[in-house]
Design a protein around this motif. Structure first.
Motif, PDB file in Angstrom:
ATOM      1  N   TYR A 110      38.503  40.035  56.797  1.00  0.00           N
ATOM      2  CA  TYR A 110      38.898  39.827  55.409  1.00  0.00           C
ATOM      3  C   TYR A 110      38.783  41.106  54.587  1.00  0.00           C
ATOM      4  O   TYR A 110      39.567  41.363  53.689  1.00  0.00           O
ATOM      5  CB  TYR A 110      38.005  38.734  54.802  1.00  0.00           C
ATOM      6  CG  TYR A 110      38.499  38.289  53.456  1.00  0.00           C
ATOM      7  CD1 TYR A 110      39.498  37.323  53.353  1.00  0.00           C
ATOM      8  CD2 TYR A 110      38.020  38.859  52.296  1.00  0.00           C
ATOM      9  CE1 TYR A 110      39.986  36.928  52.125  1.00  0.00           C
ATOM     10  CE2 TYR A 110      38.496  38.473  51.057  1.00  0.00           C
ATOM     11  CZ  TYR A 110      39.480  37.501  50.980  1.00  0.00           C
ATOM     12  OH  TYR A 110      39.958  37.135  49.762  1.00  0.00           O
ATOM     13  N   PHE A 111      37.771  41.910  54.866  1.00  0.00           N
ATOM     14  CA  PHE A 111      37.490  43.072  54.011  1.00  0.00           C
ATOM     15  C   PHE A 111      38.101  44.365  54.516  1.00  0.00           C
ATOM     16  O   PHE A 111      38.143  45.347  53.812  1.00  0.00           O
ATOM     17  CB  PHE A 111      35.972  43.260  53.869  1.00  0.00           C
ATOM     18  CG  PHE A 111      35.328  42.161  53.089  1.00  0.00           C
ATOM     19  CD1 PHE A 111      35.154  42.274  51.717  1.00  0.00           C
ATOM     20  CD2 PHE A 111      34.932  40.990  53.697  1.00  0.00           C
ATOM     21  CE1 PHE A 111      34.600  41.239  50.980  1.00  0.00           C
ATOM     22  CE2 PHE A 111      34.367  39.955  52.968  1.00  0.00           C
ATOM     23  CZ  PHE A 111      34.207  40.084  51.612  1.00  0.00           C
ATOM     24  N   ALA A 130      42.937  42.579  48.830  1.00  0.00           N
ATOM     25  CA  ALA A 130      43.974  43.343  48.109  1.00  0.00           C
ATOM     26  C   ALA A 130      45.069  42.400  47.612  1.00  0.00           C
ATOM     27  O   ALA A 130      45.544  42.512  46.474  1.00  0.00           O
ATOM     28  CB  ALA A 130      44.581  44.405  49.018  1.00  0.00           C
ATOM     29  N   ASP A 131      45.446  41.434  48.460  1.00  0.00           N
ATOM     30  CA  ASP A 131      46.502  40.478  48.088  1.00  0.00           C
ATOM     31  C   ASP A 131      46.096  39.677  46.849  1.00  0.00           C
ATOM     32  O   ASP A 131      46.924  39.345  46.014  1.00  0.00           O
ATOM     33  CB  ASP A 131      46.773  39.498  49.238  1.00  0.00           C
ATOM     34  CG  ASP A 131      47.190  40.219  50.512  1.00  0.00           C
ATOM     35  OD1 ASP A 131      47.597  41.391  50.406  1.00  0.00           O
ATOM     36  OD2 ASP A 131      47.097  39.620  51.601  1.00  0.00           O
ATOM     37  N   VAL A 132      44.804  39.362  46.754  1.00  0.00           N
ATOM     38  CA  VAL A 132      44.329  38.519  45.655  1.00  0.00           C
ATOM     39  C   VAL A 132      44.166  39.316  44.364  1.00  0.00           C
ATOM     40  O   VAL A 132      44.529  38.853  43.284  1.00  0.00           O
ATOM     41  CB  VAL A 132      42.967  37.875  46.035  1.00  0.00           C
ATOM     42  CG1 VAL A 132      42.395  37.080  44.867  1.00  0.00           C
ATOM     43  CG2 VAL A 132      43.138  36.973  47.257  1.00  0.00           C
ATOM     44  N   GLY A 163      47.018  42.733  41.997  1.00  0.00           N
ATOM     45  CA  GLY A 163      47.955  42.367  40.930  1.00  0.00           C
ATOM     46  C   GLY A 163      47.300  42.152  39.573  1.00  0.00           C
ATOM     47  O   GLY A 163      47.970  42.231  38.538  1.00  0.00           O
ATOM     48  N   ILE A 164      45.987  41.876  39.564  1.00  0.00           N
ATOM     49  CA  ILE A 164      45.338  41.600  38.269  1.00  0.00           C
ATOM     50  C   ILE A 164      44.469  42.758  37.768  1.00  0.00           C
ATOM     51  O   ILE A 164      43.868  42.663  36.699  1.00  0.00           O
ATOM     52  CB  ILE A 164      44.488  40.298  38.310  1.00  0.00           C
ATOM     53  CG1 ILE A 164      43.348  40.406  39.331  1.00  0.00           C
ATOM     54  CG2 ILE A 164      45.349  39.075  38.577  1.00  0.00           C
ATOM     55  CD1 ILE A 164      42.332  39.252  39.261  1.00  0.00           C
ATOM     56  N   LEU A 165      44.432  43.857  38.515  1.00  0.00           N
ATOM     57  CA  LEU A 165      43.589  44.988  38.084  1.00  0.00           C
ATOM     58  C   LEU A 165      43.893  45.471  36.662  1.00  0.00           C
ATOM     59  O   LEU A 165      42.956  45.785  35.919  1.00  0.00           O
ATOM     60  CB  LEU A 165      43.683  46.146  39.092  1.00  0.00           C
ATOM     61  CG  LEU A 165      42.999  45.894  40.451  1.00  0.00           C
ATOM     62  CD1 LEU A 165      43.297  47.032  41.421  1.00  0.00           C
ATOM     63  CD2 LEU A 165      41.487  45.725  40.306  1.00  0.00           C
ATOM     64  N   PRO A 166      45.170  45.493  36.219  1.00  0.00           N
ATOM     65  CA  PRO A 166      45.418  45.940  34.837  1.00  0.00           C
ATOM     66  C   PRO A 166      44.707  45.073  33.795  1.00  0.00           C
ATOM     67  O   PRO A 166      44.190  45.590  32.800  1.00  0.00           O
ATOM     68  CB  PRO A 166      46.944  45.834  34.694  1.00  0.00           C
ATOM     69  CG  PRO A 166      47.476  45.881  36.097  1.00  0.00           C
ATOM     70  CD  PRO A 166      46.431  45.250  36.954  1.00  0.00           C
ATOM     71  N   GLN A 167      44.658  43.755  34.027  1.00  0.00           N
ATOM     72  CA  GLN A 167      44.005  42.858  33.054  1.00  0.00           C
ATOM     73  C   GLN A 167      42.489  43.046  32.999  1.00  0.00           C
ATOM     74  O   GLN A 167      41.851  42.625  32.034  1.00  0.00           O
ATOM     75  CB  GLN A 167      44.271  41.375  33.379  1.00  0.00           C
ATOM     76  CG  GLN A 167      45.686  40.920  33.093  1.00  0.00           C
ATOM     77  CD  GLN A 167      46.486  40.827  34.383  1.00  0.00           C
ATOM     78  OE1 GLN A 167      46.756  41.854  35.012  1.00  0.00           O
ATOM     79  NE2 GLN A 167      46.856  39.630  34.780  1.00  0.00           N
TER      80      GLN A 167
END
Length: 317
Positions: free
Chosen positions: A28-29, A226-228, A231-235
């Motif tokens: 997973y990691f 990474a998949d999870v 995409g939300i790192l900017p928020q």
């Protein structure tokens, strides 16, 4: 019967990533871990009083338990506590799948008892809780916890154990600045009131709350996390920046502030450690006292990020 009340360090150490095989894309990691590196982790942790190790059969299908036993070799069994889990989704078809899975864990962990044994994920609580009773009475497991259980399921498990004069002594749920469903569902209050230890996992959201990652420097490509999270790192930027600023005044990192927050909320965070260097951070986090207004500010920023980090294995609390 169960031994005396469960006492644990301020922070538990997680070994989910120790189940990765070390091959790229396998695990997973996406971690590449060496035996000598994990031994260093153990030595540094043990010498700093971080002596509770949390693992599970499900972490690399036993690889994590095996790696942990190897890394602890030479320490007396009284010098550390072991926490592992029965995962209903992996149950065998023998007469007593709980005892069978525990037996295999004991074998991999090279021990004859487990300090804390968990029902890992919710399934049929009425089916999987009763088999814990003989194991508690024999001393093969010292304390029982439930993981990823709702308030209703915790209460049912507690009732079943209560009939034998035993009880659920610990709850382990996903709990972080970004994911506070256990708090909203009243589980934290229940634990406080009944002297049940609440263990928070994914406090750092698998690295997304460490401040180390950003859109320019995302989590390792090809890994499950990474998949999870990429995409939300900017928020998350405003929150991780503020955690970094709060930490700076105290010579600590954003990750250490996130961990200190979980301790301040009355929980025992389980922090995944794969490098000896991480232990210093856990020790620093243990010493940070956050002011009430700092806690409120971080929670407001986390709410404003408006992201859902519930794991695929989790149900709404």
């Amino acid at each position: 019967m169960t031994s005396k009340a469960l006492t644990v360090p301020a922070v538990a150490l997680g070994t989910w990533a120790w189940g990765d095989s070390g091959e790229a894309g396998d695990g997973y990691f996406g971690s590449r871990l060496s035996e000598s590196g994990l031994r260093e982790v153990v030595e540094k942790a043990q010498s700093n009083g971080l002596t509770l190790w949390d693992t599970a059969v499900a972490y690399g299908m036993g690889r994590s338990e095996t790696a942990l036993a190897r890394a602890l070799k030479g320490y007396h069994r009284s010098e550390y506590q072991l926490s592992t889990k029965f995962t209903p989704q992996l149950a065998g078809d023998g007469d007593d799948p709980v005892a069978d899975m525990l037996e295999q864990s004991l074998d991999r962990l090279r021990t004859d008892y487990v300090d804390l044994f968990w029902i890992h994920n919710t399934a049929d609580v009425a089916r999987w809780t009763p088999p814990l009773i003989p194991l508690l009475k024999s001393g093969t497991i010292k304390h029982v916890g439930v993981s990823n259980h709702s308030m209703e399921q915790i209460a049912l498990a507690d009732r079943i154990l209560g009939e034998a004069g035993l009880r659920v002594e610990a709850v382990q749920n996903h709990y972080s600045l970004l994911y506070r469903s256990s708090e909203r569902a009243g589980i934290l209050d229940h634990c406080r009131k009944h002297d049940v230890r609440f263990f928070s996992y994914m406090v750092l959201e698998q690295g997304a709350l460490t401040g180390r990652y950003s859109p320019a420097n995302p989590l390792p490509e090809g890994s499950g996390r990474a998949d999870v999270y990429n995409g939300i790192l900017p928020q998350l930027r405003a929150l991780t920046d503020r955690m970094g600023a709060i930490g700076k005044d105290r010579g600590a990192s954003a990750a250490e502030v996130a961990t200190a927050w979980a301790i301040a909320k009355g929980t025992t965070p389980i922090i995944g450690v794969t490098k000896a260097d991480y232990i210093g951070g856990v020790v620093r986090a243990r010493g940070i006292e956050l002011a009430d207004e700092e806690i409120a500010e971080l929670e407001a920023l986390a709410d404003a990020a408006d992201v859902d980090t519930r794991g695929w294995w989790e149900h709404e609390m």
